[in-house]
Design a protein around this motif. Sequence first.
Motif, PDB file in Angstrom:
ATOM      1  N   ARG A 127       0.847  -1.188   0.000  1.00 15.52           N
ATOM      2  CA  ARG A 127       0.000   0.000   0.000  1.00 15.52           C
ATOM      3  C   ARG A 127       0.887   1.244   0.000  1.00 15.52           C
ATOM      4  O   ARG A 127       2.104   1.148   0.202  1.00 15.52           O
ATOM      5  N   LYS A 153       2.739  -0.568   3.986  1.00 17.23           N
ATOM      6  CA  LYS A 153       2.268  -1.853   4.530  1.00 17.23           C
ATOM      7  C   LYS A 153       1.870  -2.784   3.381  1.00 17.23           C
ATOM      8  O   LYS A 153       1.601  -2.334   2.274  1.00 17.23           O
ATOM      9  N   ASP A 176      -2.692  -6.572   3.217  1.00 18.62           N
ATOM     10  CA  ASP A 176      -3.559  -6.897   4.354  1.00 18.62           C
ATOM     11  C   ASP A 176      -3.171  -6.106   5.603  1.00 18.62           C
ATOM     12  O   ASP A 176      -3.618  -6.411   6.704  1.00 18.62           O
ATOM     13  N   GLY A 177      -2.315  -5.088   5.417  1.00 19.41           N
ATOM     14  CA  GLY A 177      -1.996  -4.176   6.525  1.00 19.41           C
ATOM     15  C   GLY A 177      -0.792  -4.589   7.344  1.00 19.41           C
ATOM     16  O   GLY A 177      -0.465  -3.938   8.339  1.00 19.41           O
TER      17      GLY A 177
END
Length: 261
Positions: free
Chosen positions: A15, A19, A22-23
């Motif tokens: 992202r 991250k 999925d974070g």
Amino acid sequence: MPLIIKDEYPETLFRKDGKRLDGRDINELRPIKMEVGVVKNADGSAYLEWGNNKIFAAVYGPREVHPHHLAKPDKGVLRVFYRMATYSVFDRKRPAPGRREKEISMIVADCIEPLLFLELYPGTSFEVFIEVINADGGTRCASTTVAALALADAGIPMKSLVSAIAVGKIDGKKVVDLSGIEDKAGEADLPIAITWYNEEISLLQFDGEMDLDEMNEFLELAKNALKDIHQIQLDALKSKYVKIQEETNKSKEKNEKKGDE
Ligand code: UDP
């Protein structure tokens, strides 16, 4: 855990905030839960949730070998059956066991066999049934981990547990614990297992390209994650005995009260 659908391959696996999709950070595991004693008809069993993977393992043995011709006069036989349910993935998986399931059954057996004292059980078999009911990357590692736990739950003498994790490379970065989409869209996938009694590697597979320095970095990344997984396995086993102790104490108290009345 966010699940990313196969037909929606993203252009990047990170992202904007650095991250993963999925974070997670690069060295962060997906959430893991383990429990033992979940299949009452089995001699030992365990259930594991690892991200979106949901897997049962049930152990039977030592018991008579079927078919009989597989029995060995000088030692016990370990048989592992890894199966992925037809509904466990987006595509309809064919119900009959395919080559991949046979390969993973063999891998899990190879990781577990060194832990057992098969020479003490001639003419018998230990059977480990692994059922993946939801799959999202890394099921061979998760299956190895949960199978070891089920064997321990069965009270079968073992030298130690074995723990496994997949590390790999996505968008040029080394990460631990690949999710399904990272496994498919990433550049490299390296499942690793460690047997704790001798701290030796009992599984090492690799698909991709790397040099020796990178290999060392991958192993270093896996090492810490494997320690955490081992601790979760031990905690799952301990919590069974804590529960038994609590129940015993409760029934003791009840009986004592009855005696006083
Ligand atoms: N997978 C799938 N269909 C299949 C086999 C696998 O969708 O028939 C998915 C599943 O999520 C699995 C992932 O692909 O976890 C990676 O599969 P692989 O064969 O690399 O084994 P794993 O990473 O599960 O050990």
